[in-house]
Design a protein around this motif. Structure first.
Motif, PDB file in Angstrom:
ATOM      1  N   ILE A 539       0.808  -1.210   0.000  1.00 36.30           N
ATOM      2  CA  ILE A 539       0.000   0.000   0.000  1.00 36.30           C
ATOM      3  C   ILE A 539       0.848   1.269   0.000  1.00 36.30           C
ATOM      4  N   ASP A 540       2.094   1.199   0.509  1.00 38.34           N
ATOM      5  CA  ASP A 540       2.904   2.411   0.628  1.00 38.34           C
ATOM      6  C   ASP A 540       3.764   2.682  -0.606  1.00 38.34           C
ATOM      7  N   PHE A 541       3.479   1.992  -1.723  1.00 40.01           N
ATOM      8  CA  PHE A 541       4.164   2.249  -2.996  1.00 40.01           C
ATOM      9  C   PHE A 541       3.205   2.909  -3.979  1.00 40.01           C
ATOM     10  N   LEU A 542       3.691   3.947  -4.659  1.00 40.10           N
ATOM     11  CA  LEU A 542       2.913   4.594  -5.708  1.00 40.10           C
ATOM     12  C   LEU A 542       3.474   4.190  -7.069  1.00 40.10           C
ATOM     13  N   PRO A 543       2.630   3.671  -7.955  1.00 38.86           N
ATOM     14  CA  PRO A 543       3.099   3.297  -9.292  1.00 38.86           C
ATOM     15  C   PRO A 543       3.323   4.530 -10.161  1.00 38.86           C
ATOM     16  N   MET A 544       4.173   4.361 -11.154  1.00 40.38           N
ATOM     17  CA  MET A 544       4.373   5.450 -12.104  1.00 40.38           C
ATOM     18  C   MET A 544       3.074   5.700 -12.861  1.00 40.38           C
ATOM     19  N   SER A 545       2.963   6.853 -13.444  1.00 40.38           N
ATOM     20  CA  SER A 545       1.772   7.210 -14.202  1.00 40.38           C
ATOM     21  C   SER A 545       1.556   6.211 -15.343  1.00 40.38           C
ATOM     22  N   GLU A 546       0.317   5.754 -15.488  1.00 43.74           N
ATOM     23  CA  GLU A 546      -0.097   4.848 -16.570  1.00 43.74           C
ATOM     24  C   GLU A 546       0.624   3.505 -16.535  1.00 43.74           C
ATOM     25  N   LEU A 547       1.034   3.071 -15.340  1.00 41.87           N
ATOM     26  CA  LEU A 547       1.650   1.741 -15.237  1.00 41.87           C
ATOM     27  C   LEU A 547       0.653   0.651 -15.634  1.00 41.87           C
ATOM     28  N   TYR A 548      -0.605   0.847 -15.314  1.00 45.72           N
ATOM     29  CA  TYR A 548      -1.632  -0.148 -15.639  1.00 45.72           C
ATOM     30  C   TYR A 548      -1.659  -0.430 -17.140  1.00 45.72           C
ATOM     31  N   GLU A 549      -1.733   0.623 -17.954  1.00 47.66           N
ATOM     32  CA  GLU A 549      -1.771   0.433 -19.407  1.00 47.66           C
ATOM     33  C   GLU A 549      -0.452  -0.130 -19.927  1.00 47.66           C
ATOM     34  N   TYR A 550       0.661   0.306 -19.324  1.00 51.30           N
ATOM     35  CA  TYR A 550       1.972  -0.197 -19.741  1.00 51.30           C
ATOM     36  C   TYR A 550       2.065  -1.707 -19.511  1.00 51.30           C
ATOM     37  N   LEU A 551       1.581  -2.168 -18.358  1.00 48.08           N
ATOM     38  CA  LEU A 551       1.639  -3.606 -18.061  1.00 48.08           C
ATOM     39  C   LEU A 551       0.766  -4.406 -19.013  1.00 48.08           C
ATOM     40  N   LYS A 552      -0.399  -3.887 -19.338  1.00 51.63           N
ATOM     41  CA  LYS A 552      -1.282  -4.600 -20.269  1.00 51.63           C
ATOM     42  C   LYS A 552      -0.628  -4.729 -21.645  1.00 51.63           C
ATOM     43  N   ARG A 553       0.035  -3.667 -22.084  1.00 50.75           N
ATOM     44  CA  ARG A 553       0.721  -3.728 -23.382  1.00 50.75           C
ATOM     45  C   ARG A 553       1.885  -4.703 -23.330  1.00 50.75           C
ATOM     46  N   THR A 554       2.626  -4.677 -22.230  1.00 52.38           N
ATOM     47  CA  THR A 554       3.777  -5.575 -22.088  1.00 52.38           C
ATOM     48  C   THR A 554       3.339  -7.034 -22.115  1.00 52.38           C
ATOM     49  N   ILE A 555       2.279  -7.344 -21.386  1.00 53.49           N
ATOM     50  CA  ILE A 555       1.774  -8.720 -21.358  1.00 53.49           C
ATOM     51  C   ILE A 555       1.314  -9.140 -22.750  1.00 53.49           C
ATOM     52  N   SER A 556       0.672  -8.211 -23.448  1.00 54.06           N
ATOM     53  CA  SER A 556       0.187  -8.510 -24.792  1.00 54.06           C
ATOM     54  C   SER A 556       1.335  -8.773 -25.761  1.00 54.06           C
ATOM     55  N   ASN A 557       2.442  -8.037 -25.582  1.00 47.64           N
ATOM     56  CA  ASN A 557       3.568  -8.158 -26.511  1.00 47.64           C
ATOM     57  C   ASN A 557       4.561  -9.243 -26.118  1.00 47.64           C
ATOM     58  N   THR A 558       4.375  -9.825 -24.936  1.00 44.75           N
ATOM     59  CA  THR A 558       5.306 -10.847 -24.459  1.00 44.75           C
ATOM     60  C   THR A 558       4.603 -12.196 -24.437  1.00 44.75           C
ATOM     61  N   ASP A 559       5.266 -13.214 -24.918  1.00 53.54           N
ATOM     62  CA  ASP A 559       4.683 -14.552 -24.917  1.00 53.54           C
ATOM     63  C   ASP A 559       4.794 -15.143 -23.516  1.00 53.54           C
ATOM     64  N   MET A 560       3.766 -14.894 -22.707  1.00 52.24           N
ATOM     65  CA  MET A 560       3.789 -15.374 -21.325  1.00 52.24           C
ATOM     66  C   MET A 560       2.710 -16.416 -21.061  1.00 52.24           C
ATOM     67  N   SER A 561       1.983 -16.782 -22.095  1.00 48.56           N
ATOM     68  CA  SER A 561       0.844 -17.671 -21.905  1.00 48.56           C
ATOM     69  C   SER A 561       1.246 -19.047 -21.391  1.00 48.56           C
ATOM     70  N   ASN A 562       2.363 -19.553 -21.844  1.00 44.70           N
ATOM     71  CA  ASN A 562       2.775 -20.903 -21.435  1.00 44.70           C
ATOM     72  C   ASN A 562       4.087 -20.899 -20.658  1.00 44.70           C
ATOM     73  N   ARG A 563       4.466 -19.761 -20.142  1.00 44.87           N
ATOM     74  CA  ARG A 563       5.742 -19.672 -19.420  1.00 44.87           C
ATOM     75  C   ARG A 563       5.507 -19.149 -18.017  1.00 44.87           C
TER      76      ARG A 563
END
Length: 727
Positions: A539-563
């Protein structure tokens, strides 16, 4: 007049004679043996005498109450003590005339092990809070086992099932009946009441509840008990003939049709009846084909009325208008209705007359009433009452089975130097999921991420800041007392930032014990995530601006489905309470060089985040892998089905380290994201870290648990791990 005075004096004299006779008999008792159950050390004679004196005092108090009634009422009670078929709805001493007088035969109590059955309709997120307050008031006074039948939707079932399974109140059983299966029985009825289709569900109870259940008390969620519910259960014995429902007369003028011009209510018997408290003889209702009866009358009335205005109450009243033989009139103190312009004040002359308070006005606690402050304080007492204190055994009924938690607690060696720690590891914390309304559906792209965190009351102010920085879904576990939960509720609904956020799940875990159950809290928050991915942070950590969208894009661009991958979010910290938050990696690096920011815990616990390799991160433009090392505890993004946190770590120390170690044991790769960061904001140290720093026993027990965990992990995964002896 003289004759009435003489009658009153005669009543006093006759009621006093039994008390005098009791004292006389007590004086003849020469036994002086001390009972083993006599904790005050009285002799047998003294104990019995004290008990009889106490009974005399109670009788005298009740007698004084009777004498305070007007003489006309007193004479009326003396001449008429059994008008049960119709009853005077506002004769608040209908029961007092038989039970408060020492001269009359006292009605037998409900056998101590007889189960009292209660039915409650509850749907959605917010109504579960009202249910808890109602149940607390029942548990506070009850002397009998309870079986609560919840007619609920899937949301309320999840919340209440979790609540009662973690509450573990002895001699309380709960059953659930999903509204999906019975909704078609009432959904055809147009209803203008705010309760919607759920406000009509009580009509179906004779069909919905098991055929083996013969009678049930039906309660609205906005009632509060001020007496033992078995006193209400006793009234079933007074039903005679065809009487199948007991109700209190409506205390407003609604059904008289006088509230405004052209006001046209549903037909009702006299003033009509309020359905906030109902006694249902289910067997009698089944015998008269209740479902067909009310449906036939409702269909006929809807031709002219078009819709119901007070939900099931309109239909109940229409049925009773045509079938008055079905009704038993409950005394009005069993449903003191606190809506505007009611006659509720006629239901009581003293506090002890109150049985059930019904907040049936849409204004709830803000309703106008001469005694509303007293009623509000009574309600707030139960609202903030520690529910753990209601885990009282009902001795003598042999209904309570030992739970797994009780067996685990009994297995702990009380001579173990870490006994309190081990106890904290298995204690069952009462948990109220989705304390505030929640409405979120994960995105269809499969890349959605929920932020997971836990906190206590001293970190409450950090919720707003975190929500400003993270627009995605959040799952919070909050460790609070019942009273603190109400403070949090006021804070959340009063916050411009929080009150409109429906994608934040707040899960209350109620305080129990001296240690902060950090990993239990993390697991509670983690279990309620519905998105495929989770961001495990504090709770005492603040994420960088738009980290949520950045993570969604990263997951989409990275093959993590079977790893098996854990995406590492580099952590930094500041010592400044006021910080101009960096808008980019470039700004963060500049602040790092200027000494405004630091890598997280570099000066006190370097090993925790050193494997992140901050030197490489400064220039990295693509994700890079790092090796796991002992004591590594990064903040990571992983799939929702990640292993849960180990509950043996409570308070401060190794709670995240152990989790990351298990991810490594399972073969997870750790991948650092080059353009993501979080910043730790300064705050006062927690109580647990203070105990860690000052208590040798605390540190020694933590060392023991570390070794036990590593040993268990080695056996489970067939790998050998070591523990850093320096911490």
């Amino acid at each position: 007049m003289k004759r009435r005075k003489l009658s009153a004096l005669l009543l006093v004299g006759l009621c006093t004679l039994p008390a005098v006779f009791i004292v006389y008999l007590a004086g003849r008792d020469e036994s002086s043996e001390t009972s083993a159950d006599n904790v005050f050390g009285f002799s047998g004679r003294e104990a019995r005498l004290a008990e009889r004196v106490r009974e005399m005092e109670e009788q005298n108090q009740l007698l004084r109450r009777q004498l305070s009634i007007s003489q006309n009422q007193l004479m009326s009670f003396m001449s008429d003590g059994s008008n049960n078929d119709t009853g005077d709805a506002y004769a608040y001493n209908e029961e007092s005339s038989s039970s408060h007088s020492g001269c009359a035969n006292k009605e037998p109590e409900v056998p101590k092990c007889e189960i009292v059955h209660v039915a409650i309709v509850c749907a959605g997120y917010n109504s579960s809070r009202s249910v808890v307050t109602l149940v607390k008031s029942i548990l506070f006074y009850r002397r009998n086992p309870l079986h609560i039948h919840f007619i609920s939707d899937s949301i309320a079932q999840l919340i209440l099932q979790t609540l009662f399974s973690t509450w573990m109140v002895p001699a309380v059983e709960v059953s659930f009946y999903l509204t999906d299966s019975i909704q078609s029985e009432v959904s055809w009825i147009p209803n203008k009441h705010y309760s919607g289709v759920f406000g009509l569900m009580k009509l179906t109870l004779s069909k919905t509840l098991p055929d083996t259940l013969q009678k049930v008390i039906v309660l609205d969620t906005d009632v509060t008990f001020a007496t033992d519910i078995s006193e209400l259960w006793k009234i079933f014995r007074r039903f005679s003939g065809k009487q199948a429902l007991a109700l209190v007369e409506n205390q407003s003028d609604w059904y008289l049709g006088k509230l405004w011009k052209n006001h046209r209510p549903w037909p009702a018997l006299g003033r009509g009846f309020n359905t906030g408290v109902i006694l249902l003889d289910l067997q009698k209702l089944r015998n008269i084909n209740w479902m067909q009866l009310w449906r036939m009358i409702a269909e006929k009335e809807l031709v002219s009325m078009l819709n119901t205005q007070l939900a099931d109450q309109d239909i109940f009243n229409a049925v009773l208008k045509q079938n008055p033989h079905l009704i038993y009139h409950l005394p009005c103190q069993w449903n003191v209705q606190l809506s505007d312009n009611t006659r509720s004040e006629l239901c009581y002359s003293e506090v002890t007359d109150l049985k059930i308070i019904h907040w049936n006005s849409p204004k709830k606690l803000k309703v106008k009433n001469k005694h509303v402050e007293f009623f509000r304080n009574l309600y707030l007492t139960f609202l903030e009452y520690d529910g753990n204190l209601l885990r009282r055994e009902l001795f003598g009924c042999n209904r309570t089975k030992q739970t797994l938690v009780q067996l685990q607690l009994n297995a702990i060696d009380e001579d173990d130097q870490c006994y309190e720690f081990r106890r904290a590891q298995v204690v069952q914390h009462r948990t109220h999921l989705y304390y505030i309304d929640y409405d979120y559906k994960p995105s269809f792209d499969g890349n959605d991420v929920t932020l997971v965190a836990q906190l206590s009351m001293d970190r409450l102010q950090m919720i707003e800041a975190l929500c400003k920085h993270w627009e995605g879904p959040i799952s919070f576990a909050l460790y609070m007392s019942d009273a603190e939960a109400q403070q949090f509720l006021s804070y959340a609904v009063g916050s411009d930032i929080l009150k409109n956020r429906k994608n934040v799940g707040y899960h209350i875990v109620y305080k129990d014990g001296q240690f902060y159950p950090v990993n239990f809290l993390r697991n509670v928050a983690l279990q309620q995530v519905t998105t495929p991915w989770v961001f495990l942070t504090d709770i005492d950590f603040l994420p960088m601006s738009e980290l949520y969208e950045y993570l969604k894009r990263t997951i989409s661009n990275t093959d993590m489905s079977n790893r098996k991958q854990a995406l590492v979010i580099p952590a930094f910290e500041t010592q400044r309470y006021r910080l101009k938050f960096p808008r980019s990696k470039a700004e963060l690096l500049s602040m790092l060089d200027m000494g405004t920011l630091f890598t997280f815990r570099y000066h006190v616990w370097t090993k925790g985040h050193a494997p992140t390799n901050y030197g490489k991160w400064r220039t990295a433009t693509t994700p890079y892998k790092v090796n796991w090392e002992v004591d590594f505890e990064p903040y990571v993004v992983v799939r929702r089905n990640v292993p849960e946190y180990d509950r043996r770590f409570v308070g401060f120390g190794w709670n995240k380290v152990s989790h990351i170690m298990e991810l490594h044991a399972r073969g997870y790769e750790f991948v650092v994201l080059p353009n993501a960061f979080i910043i730790h904001m300064p705050h006062a140290p927690s109580f647990d870290i203070a105990k860690f720093r000052t208590s040798p026993q605390y540190r020694n027990c933590l060392k023991i648990f570390k070794n036990e965990f590593v040993e268990d992990l080695s056996k489970r995964y067939g790998k050998r791990f070591s523990v850093d002896k320096r911490r």
